[in-house]
Design a protein around this motif. Structure first.
Motif, PDB file in Angstrom:
ATOM      1  N   CYS A 279       0.849  -1.172  -0.125  1.00 23.92           N
ATOM      2  CA  CYS A 279       0.252  -0.012  -0.087  1.00 23.92           C
ATOM      3  C   CYS A 279       0.809   1.174  -0.086  1.00 23.92           C
ATOM      4  O   CYS A 279       0.431   2.654  -0.421  1.00 23.92           O
ATOM      5  CB  CYS A 279      -0.866  -0.078   1.389  1.00 23.92           C
ATOM      6  SG  CYS A 279      -2.045  -1.274   1.192  1.00 23.92           S
ATOM      7  N   THR A 434       2.693   8.031   3.216  1.00 22.02           N
ATOM      8  CA  THR A 434       2.541   7.184   4.453  1.00 22.02           C
ATOM      9  C   THR A 434       3.846   7.271   5.377  1.00 22.02           C
ATOM     10  O   THR A 434       5.005   7.163   4.710  1.00 22.02           O
ATOM     11  CB  THR A 434       2.266   5.694   4.042  1.00 22.02           C
ATOM     12  OG1 THR A 434       1.264   5.434   3.229  1.00 22.02           O
ATOM     13  CG2 THR A 434       2.140   4.785   5.440  1.00 22.02           C
ATOM     14  N   SER A 515      -7.033   3.239   4.034  1.00 25.69           N
ATOM     15  CA  SER A 515      -6.264   2.309   3.334  1.00 25.69           C
ATOM     16  C   SER A 515      -5.853   1.040   4.158  1.00 25.69           C
ATOM     17  O   SER A 515      -6.386   0.850   5.537  1.00 25.69           O
ATOM     18  CB  SER A 515      -4.888   3.139   2.953  1.00 25.69           C
ATOM     19  OG  SER A 515      -4.383   3.418   4.435  1.00 25.69           O
ATOM     20  N   ARG A 516      -5.264   0.079   3.684  1.00 29.00           N
ATOM     21  CA  ARG A 516      -4.908  -1.184   4.460  1.00 29.00           C
ATOM     22  C   ARG A 516      -6.122  -1.841   4.710  1.00 29.00           C
ATOM     23  O   ARG A 516      -6.069  -2.481   5.950  1.00 29.00           O
ATOM     24  CB  ARG A 516      -3.965  -0.906   5.517  1.00 29.00           C
ATOM     25  CG  ARG A 516      -2.791  -0.166   5.365  1.00 29.00           C
ATOM     26  CD  ARG A 516      -1.912   0.173   6.413  1.00 29.00           C
ATOM     27  NE  ARG A 516      -0.652   0.944   6.061  1.00 29.00           N
ATOM     28  CZ  ARG A 516       0.278   1.132   7.143  1.00 29.00           C
ATOM     29  NH1 ARG A 516       0.047   1.055   8.467  1.00 29.00           N
ATOM     30  NH2 ARG A 516       1.639   1.725   6.677  1.00 29.00           N
ATOM     31  N   GLU A 530      -0.443   4.298  -1.980  1.00 25.81           N
ATOM     32  CA  GLU A 530      -0.790   5.610  -1.545  1.00 25.81           C
ATOM     33  C   GLU A 530       0.120   6.592  -2.544  1.00 25.81           C
ATOM     34  O   GLU A 530      -0.436   7.556  -3.014  1.00 25.81           O
ATOM     35  CB  GLU A 530      -0.276   5.902  -0.229  1.00 25.81           C
ATOM     36  CG  GLU A 530      -1.202   5.174   0.589  1.00 25.81           C
ATOM     37  CD  GLU A 530      -2.478   5.794   0.489  1.00 25.81           C
ATOM     38  OE1 GLU A 530      -2.813   6.990   0.626  1.00 25.81           O
ATOM     39  OE2 GLU A 530      -3.580   5.127   0.467  1.00 25.81           O
ATOM     40  N   ARG A 533      -2.139   6.999  -5.719  1.00 24.45           N
ATOM     41  CA  ARG A 533      -3.332   7.559  -5.398  1.00 24.45           C
ATOM     42  C   ARG A 533      -3.098   9.030  -5.517  1.00 24.45           C
ATOM     43  O   ARG A 533      -3.982   9.653  -5.846  1.00 24.45           O
ATOM     44  CB  ARG A 533      -3.855   7.021  -4.032  1.00 24.45           C
ATOM     45  CG  ARG A 533      -5.483   7.456  -3.744  1.00 24.45           C
ATOM     46  CD  ARG A 533      -5.565   6.892  -2.213  1.00 24.45           C
ATOM     47  NE  ARG A 533      -5.459   5.693  -1.957  1.00 24.45           N
ATOM     48  CZ  ARG A 533      -6.442   4.643  -2.289  1.00 24.45           C
ATOM     49  NH1 ARG A 533      -7.495   5.151  -2.894  1.00 24.45           N
ATOM     50  NH2 ARG A 533      -5.924   3.348  -2.030  1.00 24.45           N
TER      51      ARG A 533
END
Length: 542
Positions: A279, A434, A515-516, A530, A533
Motif C-alpha cells: 500500500c 505514509t 487504506s490497508r 498511496e 493515489r
C-alpha cells in the motif's frame, strides 16, 4: 552534531523512483573553475593540476564505486555460485570483502546523505526521497538539505588538498558538498530484448565514459573520484513494465530458484507497515499478484542488470590499472541498500529491515590491504564507516561527532577487541504519503525491529535469531523463551537513541483513513498504492 529534525506535515516529492540532482551539483560545477573543469576530464586542463601540485606525491588516491541496489546474493565474492559480478569478484580477491555490512536505511536518498555525511539519517535531516523542487504543487513530506556546516566526505578531502570528482547519480540533498559533480547524461546501450533498458542503464554508460576520461587525463595530484552507478536499479523499471499478472515468452534458459523464505505464512504477526508494504510502495503494488514464475523472472532480470553494472566496473578498473599511481589507489565498492529479491515476496526496497534490504556489499582493495580469500564475518559494519575509514587511510583527522568507525585496522589484518555490538537502521517514509517511523538493531546474533506501526502509533516489534533463522521466517518477539533478549534489545535501542538524540518515537504517524483494508499480505492487495493515489488525485483535469 546537528540535532534531529522533527518531520513536518508537508512534502514536495514524487510518486516513482527517481534519480534526481540535488541542485547544488550543477551550480558547483559552474563555480569551481580550473579545478572543477579538470576533474570532469576537459581536454587540456589536466596539466593545470600538475602545475599547481603542492602536495606530497605519495598520498593515496581513492576510487569509490557505488552501485544502486546491488545485493551480495548475486555476487561470487559473497558465495554465489552463478555470479553476476566477475569483475567485482576479482577486485574482492585482492582486498577485503566485509560479510556483515549494513545500510542505515533501505531508501536511496537518505542512505546516500547518510554515508556522504557519516551521520544517521535523523542526524543529517534527510529521511525520505522528498525534494523541495519536485512537484511543488503537491502536498508532501519534505526534507531540508544537509546543513552547510556539516563536514562531508567531499569537503574533508577537498580541504585536505585532494581533487574531488563525482560522476553519475547524485540524489544527495546537498550531502555531496565538496565534490565537483559532473552533469549527468546518457549514452545508448544495446541489450537483451527480454530486459527493458531505461535511463538507469544509459546514464551508467555516460558515467563510466566520463570517469574513464578523468582516470586517463588527471595528473599527479591526489584524487578522490566517485563513479556513482545506477544499476541494478533498472530492475525498478522492469517491475513497472511487468505490473499486474504478466506473461513471459518461453525460454530455454533455467530461471533462478526462489529463496527459501519466498512464502510468508504469518503475515498477521508482522508489523503493519511490513504486511501492507504493497500500500505504500509503487513497485510492491505492481508486483503484488505475481506468481512464482514471475518472481523467478524477476530474479533473472536482477542478475542481468547486475551483470550490466559489473561490466561498467570492469571498464573503470581497467582504466585505473593504466595509471602509474594505480598501486597507491584504494578502490572501494559498495551499494546504498539491497533488494528484496523475492524474499518475503519483496521486490526492490522500502520499509522493511530484512537482511536482503539492509545488508550490502562492501569491498576494499588497495595499498597495504591484507587480502582475504573469503568474506570476513567480523566486524559488524555500517555504511557510516565509509567516511572515517577513508579519512583514516588518507591521514585526515576524523571530525568529532561522526558515529561511524574506521575499518583501517581490519583492512590491515588487525583484530579489534573494542568494537560496536550492533548496527542501527532507520525508516520514516519514502515520499510522505505514509509515515510509519521504525528502527532496527542488528547485533551479533539477534535482530530487533520496532515500528510505530498502526494509525495511532502503537509499537509493533520483530525479533529474529539470525544464527538459527538466517532467512527471518519466524519472529520471536512473543516467545517467552526470548523475553530477556527482547528486553535487552529494547534497552540497547533506547540507549542508542539517547546517545544520538533520536526522537523517532515522537515523529508523526500518517496513514490515510480507508487504506490497508485488505487482508494482510501482498497477494490480497486491492487498488492503488498511496503514491499512485496521490498522483491521480493531483493530476491535471481535462
Amino acid at each position: 552534531m546537528p540535532r534531529p529534525r522533527t518531520p513536518s506535515a508537508t512534502v514536495n516529492g514524487d510518486e516513482a523512483d527517481r534519480s534526481g540532482s540535488s541542485g547544488y551539483t550543477r551550480r558547483g560545477v559552474l563555480a569551481t573553475g580550473i579545478v572543477g573543469a579538470a576533474t570532469l576530464g576537459v581536454p587540456g586542463l589536466a596539466d593545470a593540476h600538475r602545475a599547481t601540485n603542492r602536495h606530497p606525491p605519495m598520498r593515496p588516491n581513492f576510487l569509490l564505486l557505488v552501485c544502486d541496489h546491488l545485493s551480495p546474493r548475486v555476487m561470487g565474492c559473497y558465495g554465489d555460485t552463478d555470479s553476476a559480478t566477475p569483475a567485482i569478484d576479482a577486485l574482492a580477491r585482492r582486498g577485503v570483502c566485509f560479510d556483515r555490512a549494513y545500510t542505515t536505511v533501505p531508501l536511496c536518498q537518505p542512505a546516500r546523505a547518510s554515508f556522504w555525511t557519516g551521520l544517521h539519517p535523523h542526524q543529517s535531516g534527510v529521511q525520505s526521497n522528498g525534494s523541495p523542487n519536485a512537484y511543488p504543487h503537491r502536498h508532501r513530506y519534505l526534507d531540508e538539505p544537509v546543513p552547510a556546516d556539516v563536514p562531508t566526505l567531499g569537503s574533508l578531502f577537498r580541504d585536505a588538498g585532494y581533487t574531488t570528482a563525482h560522476f553519475g547519480k547524485t540524489h544527495d540533498r546537498g550531502a555531496l558538498r565538496g565534490f565537483d559533480c559532473a552533469p549527468e547524461g546518457e549514452l545508448p546501450v544495446e541489450g537483451d530484448p527480454r530486459y527493458v533498458l531505461n535511463h538507469d542503464t544509459f546514464r551508467d554508460r555516460f558515467t563510466t565514459d566520463r570517469c574513464e576520461r578523468f582516470l586517463r587525463e588527471h595528473g599527479h595530484r591526489p584524487f578522490f573520484a566517485v563513479a556513482d552507478l545506477n544499476n541494478p536499479h533498472n530492475i525498478c523499471g522492469w517491475v513497472g513494465a511487468h505490473a499486474g499478472t504478466p506473461t513471459f515468452a518461453d525460454t530455454t534458459e533455467p530461471l533462478p530458484e526462489l529463496p527459501p523464505n519466498f512464502e510468508v505464512d504469518d503475515w498477521g504477526r508482522r508489523p503493519e507497515p511490513v504486511r501492507y508494504l504493497c500500500c505504500s510502495n509503487n513497485r510492491q503494488q505492481q508486483a503484488a499478484h505475481w506468481d512464482s514464475t514471475a518472481c523467478r523472472h524477476y530474479l533473472a532480470a536482477f542478475r542481468y542488470y547486475s551483470r550490466l553494472v559489473d561490466r561498467e566496473v570492469a571498464r573503470l578498473l581497467a582504466a585505473l590499472a593504466q595509471r602509474p599511481d594505480a598501486d597507491r589507489t584504494y578502490v572501494i565498492l559498495m551499494s546504498d541498500h539491497g533488494d528484496g529479491l523475492a524474499s518475503h515476496r519483496l521486490v526492490t526496497k522500502q520499509v522493511a529491515f530484512y537482511e536482503q534490504l539492509m545488508r550490502v556489499p562492501f569491498v576494499v582493495a588497495g595499498p597495504g590491504i591484507d587480502a582475504q580469500r573469503k568474506p570476513i564475518d567480523t566486524p559488524l559494519v555500517s555504511l557510516l564507516d565509509l567516511l572515517p575509514t577513508c579519512a583514516d587511510l588518507a591521514g585526515i583527522p576524523i571530525p568529532d561527532g561522526k558515529p561511524g568507525l574506521s575499518l583501517k585496522p581490519w583492512l590491515r589484518g588487525e583484530t579489534q577487541t573494542d568494537w560496536r555490538q550492533y548496527v542501527v537502521g532507520e525508516w520514516l517514509t519514502e515520499w510522505g504519503h505514509t509515515i510509519n517511523p521504525g528502527r532496527m538493531l542488528r547485533g551479533e546474533r539477534f535482530k530487533y525491529a520496532c515500528y510505530r506501526g498502526g494509525r495511532h502509533g502503537e509499537l509493533q516489534e520483530e525479533l529474529y535469531d539470525l544464527d538459527a533463522d538466517p532467512w527471518e521466517t519466524r519472529t520471536l518477539h512473543t516467545d517467552p523463551v526470548h523475553t530477556a533478549t527482547l528486553s535487552r534489545c529494547r534497552e540497547e535501542l533506547a540507549a542508542h537513541c539517547a546517545a544520538t538524540d533520536d526522537s523517532w518515537t515522537r515523529a508523526p504517524v500518517v496513514v490515510r483513513p480507508g487504506s490497508r483494508r485488505h487482508a494482510p499480505g501482498f497477494l490480497n492487495h486491492t487498488g492503488l498504492s498511496e503514491p499512485q493515489r496521490h498522483a491521480n488525485a493531483s493530476a491535471p483535469r481535462t
